[in-house]
Design a protein around this motif. Sequence first.
Motif, PDB file in Angstrom:
ATOM      1  N   GLY A 236       0.787  -1.227   0.000  1.00 17.25           N
ATOM      2  CA  GLY A 236       0.000   0.000   0.000  1.00 17.25           C
ATOM      3  C   GLY A 236       0.818   1.276   0.000  1.00 17.25           C
ATOM      4  O   GLY A 236       0.260   2.370  -0.072  1.00 17.25           O
ATOM      5  N   GLY A 237       2.146   1.140   0.101  1.00 18.44           N
ATOM      6  CA  GLY A 237       3.007   2.314   0.042  1.00 18.44           C
ATOM      7  C   GLY A 237       3.412   2.882   1.391  1.00 18.44           C
ATOM      8  O   GLY A 237       3.986   3.974   1.460  1.00 18.44           O
ATOM      9  N   GLU A 238       3.153   2.146   2.490  1.00 16.18           N
ATOM     10  CA  GLU A 238       3.565   2.617   3.810  1.00 16.18           C
ATOM     11  C   GLU A 238       4.941   2.056   4.163  1.00 16.18           C
ATOM     12  O   GLU A 238       5.278   0.931   3.777  1.00 16.18           O
ATOM     13  CB  GLU A 238       2.561   2.188   4.885  1.00 16.18           C
ATOM     14  N   THR A 239       5.731   2.824   4.898  1.00 15.78           N
ATOM     15  CA  THR A 239       7.024   2.334   5.369  1.00 15.78           C
ATOM     16  C   THR A 239       6.798   1.325   6.481  1.00 15.78           C
ATOM     17  O   THR A 239       6.206   1.643   7.519  1.00 15.78           O
ATOM     18  CB  THR A 239       7.898   3.489   5.884  1.00 15.78           C
ATOM     19  N   ALA A 240       7.264   0.088   6.272  1.00 21.13           N
ATOM     20  CA  ALA A 240       7.087  -0.976   7.256  1.00 21.13           C
ATOM     21  C   ALA A 240       8.310  -1.124   8.156  1.00 21.13           C
ATOM     22  O   ALA A 240       8.199  -1.617   9.284  1.00 21.13           O
ATOM     23  CB  ALA A 240       6.800  -2.296   6.554  1.00 21.13           C
ATOM     24  N   ALA A 241       9.484  -0.729   7.678  1.00 22.58           N
ATOM     25  CA  ALA A 241      10.710  -0.804   8.474  1.00 22.58           C
ATOM     26  C   ALA A 241      11.767   0.087   7.847  1.00 22.58           C
ATOM     27  O   ALA A 241      11.778   0.296   6.626  1.00 22.58           O
ATOM     28  CB  ALA A 241      11.221  -2.240   8.571  1.00 22.58           C
ATOM     29  N   ILE A 242      12.632   0.631   8.690  1.00 20.99           N
ATOM     30  CA  ILE A 242      13.785   1.411   8.225  1.00 20.99           C
ATOM     31  C   ILE A 242      15.045   0.722   8.734  1.00 20.99           C
ATOM     32  O   ILE A 242      15.149   0.383   9.918  1.00 20.99           O
ATOM     33  CB  ILE A 242      13.723   2.862   8.738  1.00 20.99           C
ATOM     34  N   PHE A 243      15.985   0.489   7.823  1.00 23.29           N
ATOM     35  CA  PHE A 243      17.232  -0.182   8.167  1.00 23.29           C
ATOM     36  C   PHE A 243      18.350   0.858   8.193  1.00 23.29           C
ATOM     37  O   PHE A 243      18.847   1.285   7.145  1.00 23.29           O
ATOM     38  CB  PHE A 243      17.527  -1.291   7.161  1.00 23.29           C
ATOM     39  N   ALA A 244      18.713   1.294   9.394  1.00 24.09           N
ATOM     40  CA  ALA A 244      19.704   2.355   9.578  1.00 24.09           C
ATOM     41  C   ALA A 244      20.906   1.806  10.330  1.00 24.09           C
ATOM     42  O   ALA A 244      20.748   1.153  11.364  1.00 24.09           O
ATOM     43  CB  ALA A 244      19.088   3.527  10.339  1.00 24.09           C
ATOM     44  N   GLY A 245      22.100   2.070   9.819  1.00 28.67           N
ATOM     45  CA  GLY A 245      23.299   1.566  10.469  1.00 28.67           C
ATOM     46  C   GLY A 245      24.538   1.661   9.605  1.00 28.67           C
ATOM     47  O   GLY A 245      25.658   1.609  10.109  1.00 28.67           O
ATOM     48  N   HIS A 246      24.356   1.821   8.300  1.00 29.94           N
ATOM     49  CA  HIS A 246      25.507   2.009   7.420  1.00 29.94           C
ATOM     50  C   HIS A 246      26.119   3.391   7.647  1.00 29.94           C
ATOM     51  O   HIS A 246      25.421   4.356   7.970  1.00 29.94           O
ATOM     52  CB  HIS A 246      25.099   1.866   5.959  1.00 29.94           C
ATOM     53  N   ALA A 247      27.430   3.487   7.423  1.00 28.86           N
ATOM     54  CA  ALA A 247      28.145   4.740   7.627  1.00 28.86           C
ATOM     55  C   ALA A 247      28.320   5.530   6.334  1.00 28.86           C
ATOM     56  O   ALA A 247      28.948   6.585   6.335  1.00 28.86           O
ATOM     57  CB  ALA A 247      29.514   4.457   8.248  1.00 28.86           C
ATOM     58  N   ALA A 248      27.775   5.018   5.231  1.00 33.04           N
ATOM     59  CA  ALA A 248      27.904   5.706   3.938  1.00 33.04           C
ATOM     60  C   ALA A 248      26.713   5.317   3.065  1.00 33.04           C
ATOM     61  O   ALA A 248      25.788   4.624   3.503  1.00 33.04           O
ATOM     62  CB  ALA A 248      29.231   5.345   3.271  1.00 33.04           C
ATOM     63  N   LEU A 249      26.736   5.770   1.809  1.00 37.50           N
ATOM     64  CA  LEU A 249      25.647   5.545   0.876  1.00 37.50           C
ATOM     65  C   LEU A 249      25.298   4.068   0.772  1.00 37.50           C
ATOM     66  O   LEU A 249      26.180   3.214   0.737  1.00 37.50           O
ATOM     67  CB  LEU A 249      26.025   6.057  -0.520  1.00 37.50           C
ATOM     68  N   VAL A 250      24.006   3.767   0.705  1.00 30.17           N
ATOM     69  CA  VAL A 250      23.553   2.392   0.484  1.00 30.17           C
ATOM     70  C   VAL A 250      23.160   2.284  -0.986  1.00 30.17           C
ATOM     71  O   VAL A 250      22.265   2.985  -1.460  1.00 30.17           O
ATOM     72  CB  VAL A 250      22.365   2.025   1.393  1.00 30.17           C
ATOM     73  N   TYR A 251      23.859   1.425  -1.722  1.00 27.57           N
ATOM     74  CA  TYR A 251      23.677   1.302  -3.157  1.00 27.57           C
ATOM     75  C   TYR A 251      22.700   0.201  -3.570  1.00 27.57           C
ATOM     76  O   TYR A 251      22.104   0.267  -4.642  1.00 27.57           O
ATOM     77  CB  TYR A 251      25.015   1.015  -3.839  1.00 27.57           C
ATOM     78  N   SER A 252      22.556  -0.828  -2.744  1.00 25.39           N
ATOM     79  CA  SER A 252      21.802  -1.992  -3.191  1.00 25.39           C
ATOM     80  C   SER A 252      21.095  -2.663  -2.025  1.00 25.39           C
ATOM     81  O   SER A 252      21.511  -2.545  -0.864  1.00 25.39           O
ATOM     82  CB  SER A 252      22.731  -2.984  -3.888  1.00 25.39           C
TER      83      SER A 252
END
Length: 305
Positions: A236-252
């Motif tokens: 439906g387009g709602e954010t179900a989870a956020i994965f935060a912990g990388h120290a730089a750009l997330v490419y994939s």
Amino acid sequence: MSASPAYALRAECRGHEDDVRGVAVMAPDAFATCSRDKTVRVWREAIGDDGYATAAVCVGHASFVTALAFVPANAIPSLPSGGVVSGGRDTSICVWGEPMSGEPVARLEGHSLDVTAVCVLNDGTIVSGAMDKSIKVWSGTNLGTCVKTLADAHGSSVLALVALPETNGFVSGSADKTIKVWNDVWNDESGEESGSAKPSQTLLGHNDTVRGLAIMPGVGFLSASHDCTARLWSRGGETAAIFAGHAALVYSVASIRVKDSGSLVVTGSEDNTCKLWNPADGSCVQTLAHPGCVWAVAGGLGDSG
């Protein structure tokens, strides 16, 4: 989810002469990669070994190859055994079929700048995105025929695409920080070169470029961003989870199925790590170090090896 397995290095595949920018799983024992060395390589599991050997080298692009997608068997009539689609800095898309050697089966031309994303829909339709801000839809039956162009699909470069498994639609991500969901845009009556088709959803949440997209079975889809996070989105387009912990750009980003343990999310980052995450609560369950930037990850059936 039960305790996740600890992953360890099984094999190193050496052969490319420059950065590996994309990867696509083709079968439990085979995958393809694309590189800035202008080639696509197919790797197959070596018999009696824990490693993989080069099965084919596909030479056809005139510059960096930065986008790759798997073509399932019989999805495209002229490729009964399947293959891959690649996009490059030379503005072209190449279609490669078994035995994955020699010239490409087809070359799709039309973008004015680097092709940065490709995907293959359920009916064999090929979709491409480029730095020219456009998305092009190509016939899988008449390879080389563009059936629709979304001239200004995004406000900036289109950098990620993923096919929706339940429909004949797709999702796009862009340097304009947005994610858009598209459904049957090529079936309207506005003509091939019209940019009038509208997305069914435009999703906001990332604070920087959306660089990667992947399907999360049973939930929705995943996105990776230059804001150093990845997100899980519901259908439906709602954010179900956020994965935060990388120290730089997330490419994939990708999802993997773990035997008897459900699913995990995997991300690749410029911080030289690959991280595995619990999709239920967004927690990091393992960090894998790499000797350099992790440009691409791909999912499959995982185990504890």
